[in-house]
Design an enzyme around this catalytic site. Structure first.
Site, PDB file in Angstrom:
ATOM      1  N   GLY A  56       0.824  -1.198   0.000  1.00  0.00           N
ATOM      2  CA  GLY A  56       0.000   0.000   0.000  1.00  0.00           C
ATOM      3  C   GLY A  56       0.857   1.245   0.000  1.00  0.00           C
ATOM      4  O   GLY A  56       1.979   1.247  -0.514  1.00  0.00           O
ATOM      5  N   CYS A  57       0.353   2.322   0.568  1.00  0.00           N
ATOM      6  CA  CYS A  57       1.092   3.582   0.638  1.00  0.00           C
ATOM      7  C   CYS A  57       2.438   3.352   1.324  1.00  0.00           C
ATOM      8  O   CYS A  57       2.500   2.784   2.417  1.00  0.00           O
ATOM      9  CB  CYS A  57       0.282   4.623   1.404  1.00  0.00           C
ATOM     10  SG  CYS A  57       1.159   6.179   1.660  1.00  0.00           S
ATOM     11  N   PHE A  58       3.512   3.802   0.683  1.00  0.00           N
ATOM     12  CA  PHE A  58       4.836   3.464   1.213  1.00  0.00           C
ATOM     13  C   PHE A  58       5.254   4.277   2.429  1.00  0.00           C
ATOM     14  O   PHE A  58       6.230   3.942   3.086  1.00  0.00           O
ATOM     15  CB  PHE A  58       5.922   3.500   0.140  1.00  0.00           C
ATOM     16  CG  PHE A  58       6.029   4.733  -0.729  1.00  0.00           C
ATOM     17  CD1 PHE A  58       5.545   5.966  -0.348  1.00  0.00           C
ATOM     18  CD2 PHE A  58       6.660   4.636  -1.974  1.00  0.00           C
ATOM     19  CE1 PHE A  58       5.675   7.084  -1.157  1.00  0.00           C
ATOM     20  CE2 PHE A  58       6.787   5.749  -2.805  1.00  0.00           C
ATOM     21  CZ  PHE A  58       6.301   6.977  -2.391  1.00  0.00           C
ATOM     22  N   TRP A  59       4.528   5.320   2.788  1.00  0.00           N
ATOM     23  CA  TRP A  59       4.912   6.101   3.966  1.00  0.00           C
ATOM     24  C   TRP A  59       4.846   5.266   5.240  1.00  0.00           C
ATOM     25  O   TRP A  59       5.810   5.197   5.997  1.00  0.00           O
ATOM     26  CB  TRP A  59       4.009   7.318   4.114  1.00  0.00           C
ATOM     27  CG  TRP A  59       4.105   8.331   3.031  1.00  0.00           C
ATOM     28  CD1 TRP A  59       5.132   8.485   2.133  1.00  0.00           C
ATOM     29  CD2 TRP A  59       3.151   9.357   2.729  1.00  0.00           C
ATOM     30  NE1 TRP A  59       4.863   9.537   1.292  1.00  0.00           N
ATOM     31  CE2 TRP A  59       3.662  10.090   1.632  1.00  0.00           C
ATOM     32  CE3 TRP A  59       1.924   9.718   3.279  1.00  0.00           C
ATOM     33  CZ2 TRP A  59       2.970  11.177   1.080  1.00  0.00           C
ATOM     34  CZ3 TRP A  59       1.238  10.797   2.734  1.00  0.00           C
ATOM     35  CH2 TRP A  59       1.762  11.525   1.652  1.00  0.00           C
ATOM     36  N   GLU A 100       4.262   1.146  -5.320  1.00  0.00           N
ATOM     37  CA  GLU A 100       5.004   1.815  -4.258  1.00  0.00           C
ATOM     38  C   GLU A 100       5.625   0.733  -3.374  1.00  0.00           C
ATOM     39  O   GLU A 100       4.918  -0.155  -2.886  1.00  0.00           O
ATOM     40  CB  GLU A 100       4.088   2.704  -3.414  1.00  0.00           C
ATOM     41  CG  GLU A 100       3.567   3.920  -4.149  1.00  0.00           C
ATOM     42  CD  GLU A 100       2.886   4.914  -3.223  1.00  0.00           C
ATOM     43  OE1 GLU A 100       2.959   4.737  -1.987  1.00  0.00           O
ATOM     44  OE2 GLU A 100       2.288   5.868  -3.743  1.00  0.00           O
TER      45      GLU A 100
END
Length: 218
Positions: A56-59, A100
């Site tokens: 998912g979102c890499f943050w 990502e």
């Protein structure tokens, strides 16, 4: 294009004819890890190993791994697609083919690949295909990219074990792609260690509440 056509398009990998051309030169990024100060692109100490995770979102995914003892450095970027040296904006269109991902460089004497895999499986939902929660599109697909055949086999074995654990709870199937590591393109400076720079920033990680049954030592 209708809403449903647009949604369906976001869930499909682009064809070679559709992908954006990218560029020859890498995009600028940070030289050092914002938290540890270690070099983002090496050189790294002898004996370090690497693995790429997309969840998912890499943050949020990056923060998960940089906190693990034995992880030397992490970096976010793009992998698994066609467009060379993509930007974040290009990747968000879905027309690069990239996911990502987080590069995890770790000391196998301190933390095992199985321990990292257990975190990967437990901290996101690997059954969602081309999305992760509210983050929708091929960019957010679940992937594991390994750098040798032995590590790939370990990852595949962990997938099989976690698939059984999910099935016992009426969940699944696992949609995670496991493959040899393709080219990894570092993301822009402002994405690197984003949640250390922006502690209240977005983190979309959500697990299934199913524990991973794999042995942690390997």
């Amino acid at each position: 294009m209708s809403f449903f056509d647009s949604y369906r398009k976001k869930m499909q990998m682009p064809s070679k004819e559709e992908v954006l051309p990218g560029r020859v030169q890498p995009i600028p990024t940070a030289a050092a890890h914002f938290v540890s100060g270690h070099p983002l692109k090496g050189p790294w100490p002898d004996g370090m190993k690497q693995v790429l995770f997309g969840m998912g979102c890499f943050w949020g995914a990056e923060r998960l791994f940089w906190q693990v003892p034995g992880v030397y450095v992490t970096a976010v970027g793009y992998a698994g697609g066609i467009t060379p040296n993509p930007t974040y904006e290009e990747t968000c269109t879905g027309l690069t083919g990239h996911a990502e991902v987080v590069l995890v460089v770790y000391d196998p004497k301190v933390v095992t690949l199985n321990e990292l895999l257990a975190l990967f499986w437990e901290e996101h939902d690997p059954t969602q295909g081309m999305r992760q929660g509210n983050d929708i599109g091929t960019t957010y697909r679940s992937v594991i990219y390994t750098f040798n055949a032995v590590d790939r086999a370990v990852a595949e074995k962990s997938r099989d074990a976690y698939s059984q654990a999910l099935a016992s709870r009426g969940l699944g199937p696992v949609t995670t792609q496991i493959a040899d590591a393709p080219d990894f393109y570092y993301a822009e400076d402002y994405h690197q260690q984003y949640l250390a720079k922006n502690p209240d920033g977005y983190c979309g990680l959500r697990g299934t509440d199913v524990s991973c049954p794999i042995p942690l030592a390997h």
